[in-house]
Design an enzyme around this catalytic site. Structure first.
Site, short mmCIF file in Angstrom:
data_model
loop_
_atom_site.label_atom_id
_atom_site.label_comp_id
_atom_site.label_asym_id
_atom_site.label_seq_id
_atom_site.Cartn_x
_atom_site.Cartn_y
_atom_site.Cartn_z
N ARG A 134 -10.68 9.65 13.49
CA ARG A 134 -10.64 8.56 12.50
C ARG A 134 -11.18 9.03 11.14
O ARG A 134 -12.17 9.75 11.06
CB ARG A 134 -11.49 7.38 12.97
CG ARG A 134 -11.65 6.35 11.86
CD ARG A 134 -12.08 5.01 12.31
NE ARG A 134 -13.38 5.04 12.97
CZ ARG A 134 -13.90 3.97 13.55
NH1 ARG A 134 -13.24 2.83 13.56
NH2 ARG A 134 -15.06 4.05 14.13
N ARG A 192 -16.93 8.56 9.82
CA ARG A 192 -18.14 7.74 10.02
C ARG A 192 -19.19 8.52 10.79
O ARG A 192 -18.87 9.27 11.71
CB ARG A 192 -17.77 6.45 10.78
CG ARG A 192 -17.45 5.31 9.84
CD ARG A 192 -16.85 4.12 10.52
NE ARG A 192 -17.59 3.64 11.68
CZ ARG A 192 -17.25 2.53 12.36
NH1 ARG A 192 -16.21 1.82 11.96
NH2 ARG A 192 -17.95 2.15 13.40
N ARG A 218 -20.44 -10.20 19.17
CA ARG A 218 -20.53 -9.03 20.02
C ARG A 218 -21.50 -9.23 21.17
O ARG A 218 -21.71 -8.31 21.96
CB ARG A 218 -21.09 -7.91 19.16
CG ARG A 218 -20.21 -6.72 19.03
CD ARG A 218 -21.00 -5.80 18.13
NE ARG A 218 -20.51 -4.48 18.13
CZ ARG A 218 -19.62 -4.01 17.25
NH1 ARG A 218 -19.09 -4.80 16.35
NH2 ARG A 218 -19.29 -2.77 17.29
N LYS A 244 -9.24 -2.76 15.96
CA LYS A 244 -9.52 -4.05 15.33
C LYS A 244 -9.33 -3.96 13.81
O LYS A 244 -8.62 -4.78 13.22
CB LYS A 244 -10.96 -4.51 15.65
CG LYS A 244 -11.24 -4.67 17.13
CD LYS A 244 -12.66 -5.17 17.40
CE LYS A 244 -13.76 -4.24 16.94
NZ LYS A 244 -13.84 -2.93 17.65
N ARG A 298 -21.75 3.90 22.24
CA ARG A 298 -21.16 2.64 21.76
C ARG A 298 -20.30 2.00 22.84
O ARG A 298 -20.29 0.77 22.98
CB ARG A 298 -20.33 2.90 20.48
CG ARG A 298 -21.23 3.17 19.28
CD ARG A 298 -20.49 3.84 18.14
NE ARG A 298 -19.36 3.07 17.66
CZ ARG A 298 -18.33 3.58 16.99
NH1 ARG A 298 -18.30 4.88 16.74
NH2 ARG A 298 -17.36 2.81 16.58
P1 AP5 Z 1 -10.00 1.14 14.15
O1 AP5 Z 1 -8.97 0.17 13.73
O2 AP5 Z 1 -10.92 1.70 13.14
O3 AP5 Z 1 -10.81 0.59 15.40
P2 AP5 Z 1 -11.92 -0.56 15.48
O4 AP5 Z 1 -11.60 -1.37 16.68
O5 AP5 Z 1 -12.06 -1.26 14.17
O6 AP5 Z 1 -13.17 0.35 15.82
P3 AP5 Z 1 -14.65 0.40 15.21
O7 AP5 Z 1 -15.21 1.73 15.63
O8 AP5 Z 1 -14.66 0.08 13.77
O9 AP5 Z 1 -15.31 -0.71 16.00
P4 AP5 Z 1 -16.79 -0.92 16.27
O10 AP5 Z 1 -16.72 -2.26 16.87
O11 AP5 Z 1 -17.48 0.11 17.06
O12 AP5 Z 1 -17.46 -0.72 14.83
P5 AP5 Z 1 -18.06 -1.76 13.80
O13 AP5 Z 1 -17.76 -1.25 12.45
O14 AP5 Z 1 -17.67 -3.14 14.16
O15 AP5 Z 1 -9.20 2.34 14.88
C1 AP5 Z 1 -9.90 3.48 15.41
C2 AP5 Z 1 -9.04 4.75 15.19
O16 AP5 Z 1 -7.85 4.66 15.98
C3 AP5 Z 1 -8.56 4.93 13.74
O17 AP5 Z 1 -8.58 6.29 13.41
C4 AP5 Z 1 -7.12 4.38 13.76
O18 AP5 Z 1 -6.30 5.00 12.77
C5 AP5 Z 1 -6.69 4.75 15.16
N1 AP5 Z 1 -5.72 3.81 15.72
C6 AP5 Z 1 -5.70 2.46 15.59
N2 AP5 Z 1 -4.66 1.93 16.26
C7 AP5 Z 1 -4.04 2.97 16.87
C8 AP5 Z 1 -2.90 3.08 17.73
N3 AP5 Z 1 -2.18 2.00 18.09
N4 AP5 Z 1 -2.55 4.30 18.20
C9 AP5 Z 1 -3.28 5.40 17.81
N5 AP5 Z 1 -4.33 5.36 17.01
C10 AP5 Z 1 -4.73 4.18 16.53
O19 AP5 Z 1 -19.62 -1.64 14.11
C11 AP5 Z 1 -20.37 -0.49 13.79
C12 AP5 Z 1 -21.85 -0.71 14.14
O20 AP5 Z 1 -22.37 -1.81 13.36
C13 AP5 Z 1 -22.14 -1.11 15.59
O21 AP5 Z 1 -22.24 0.04 16.40
C14 AP5 Z 1 -23.47 -1.87 15.43
O22 AP5 Z 1 -24.54 -0.98 15.29
C15 AP5 Z 1 -23.28 -2.60 14.13
N6 AP5 Z 1 -22.70 -3.96 14.32
C16 AP5 Z 1 -21.49 -4.38 13.81
N7 AP5 Z 1 -21.25 -5.65 14.16
C17 AP5 Z 1 -22.31 -6.05 14.92
C18 AP5 Z 1 -22.62 -7.26 15.59
N8 AP5 Z 1 -21.78 -8.30 15.55
N9 AP5 Z 1 -23.77 -7.30 16.30
C19 AP5 Z 1 -24.61 -6.25 16.34
N10 AP5 Z 1 -24.38 -5.08 15.73
C20 AP5 Z 1 -23.24 -4.97 15.00
ZN ZN Z 2 -13.59 -1.35 12.72
#
Ligand code: AP5
Ligand code: ZN
Length: 218
Positions: free
Chosen positions: A123, A156, A88, A13, A167
């Site tokens: 990552r 992270r 989410r 994402k 997660r």
């Molecule tokens: P990346 O692009 O970083 O993936 P992402 O989908 O953004 O993954 P996140 O881990 O950031 O998502 P998340 O939803 O768990 O975390 P968030 O920060 O929202 O890519 C991942 C890796 O893959 C990278 O190394 C990238 O280079 C690689 N990659 C990408 N594309 C690729 C490809 N095509 N091929 C190979 N490699 C590739 O949330 C974190 C925490 O915050 C949650 O756990 C929760 O505690 C809290 N939180 C956030 N939002 C909410 C909400 N709305 N409600 C409640 N709690 C929340």
């Molecule tokens: Zn992200």
């Protein structure tokens, strides 16, 4: 354009958000980045959410909904925005509906769990901007340093394998039901509901960007 990027942790994402936001000139609203910034600052919000984020659980709907409502009322969001990591849960999605927030697209990036575990272990992120890298699949030009500022990139806290598994479990239980939620709404009320698109998130970053742009513009 107003859109939601939907997908498991590690689906890409944040990676795709960078390209979409640049192309459509809209801000990226990553609730995860906002919460991590609050933790780093040590604000009241940060203190409240730190533990739950480190364990891979979800922050409460009330906190998240208030945070997002405040963010989308800012002037830079008036011509659109991209939600990354929000909504989410069903209550978060309902809150946007009830607030009358009109959305144009929901774009799901689909990736299998085992691929996700590999991705998140490798990552690295630039904490200041949220720019995302992977040691193998998407390395920064200079190892360990951000391409733009040259500052160190870090891992992270929640990217350890046991936390990643948690997660993913939370995703399947609480967030995956939004796939049906938005698909059913689009089928029932296509004039009001956001259009639903699904892209397979496996392939090179560029290939996936191509499919994403095609889905949004096609
Ligand atoms: P990346 O692009 O970083 O993936 P992402 O989908 O953004 O993954 P996140 O881990 O950031 O998502 P998340 O939803 O768990 O975390 P968030 O920060 O929202 O890519 C991942 C890796 O893959 C990278 O190394 C990238 O280079 C690689 N990659 C990408 N594309 C690729 C490809 N095509 N091929 C190979 N490699 C590739 O949330 C974190 C925490 O915050 C949650 O756990 C929760 O505690 C809290 N939180 C956030 N939002 C909410 C909400 N709305 N409600 C409640 N709690 C929340
Ligand atoms: Zn992200």
């Amino acid at each position: 354009m107003r859109l939601i990027l939907l997908g498991a942790p590690g689906a890409g994402k944040g990676t795709q958000a960078q390209f979409i936001c640049e192309r459509f000139n809209i801000p990226q609203i990553s609730t995860g980045d906002m919460l991590r910034a609050a933790v780093k600052e040590g604000s009241e919000l940060g203190v409240k959410v730190k533990e739950i984020m480190t364990s891979g659980g979800l922050v409460s709907d009330d906190i998240i909904i208030a945070l997002v409502k405040e963010r989308i009322s800012q002037p830079d969001c008036q011509n659109g925005f991209l939600f990354d990591g929000f909504p989410r849960t069903i209550p978060q999605a309902d809150a946007m509906k009830e607030a009358g927030v009109k959305l144009d697209h929901v774009l799901e990036i689909a990736v299998e769990d085992e691929e996700i575990v590999k991705r998140l272990e490798g990552r690295r992120v630039h904490p200041g901007s949220g720019r995302v890298y992977h040691v193998e699949y998407n390395p920064p030009r200079e190892a360990g340093k951000d391409d733009v500022t040259g500052e160190p990139v870090i891992q992270r806290d929640d990217d350890r394998e046991s936390i990643v598994r948690n997660r993913l479990a939370v995703y399947h239980e609480q967030t995956a039901p939004l796939v049906d939620y938005y698909q059913a709404w689009a089928a029932k009320d296509p004039d009001v509901a956001p259009a639903y698109h699904r892209v397979e998130g496996v392939g090179s970053v560029d290939e996936i960007t191509g499919q994403v742009i095609e889905a949004l513009e096609g």
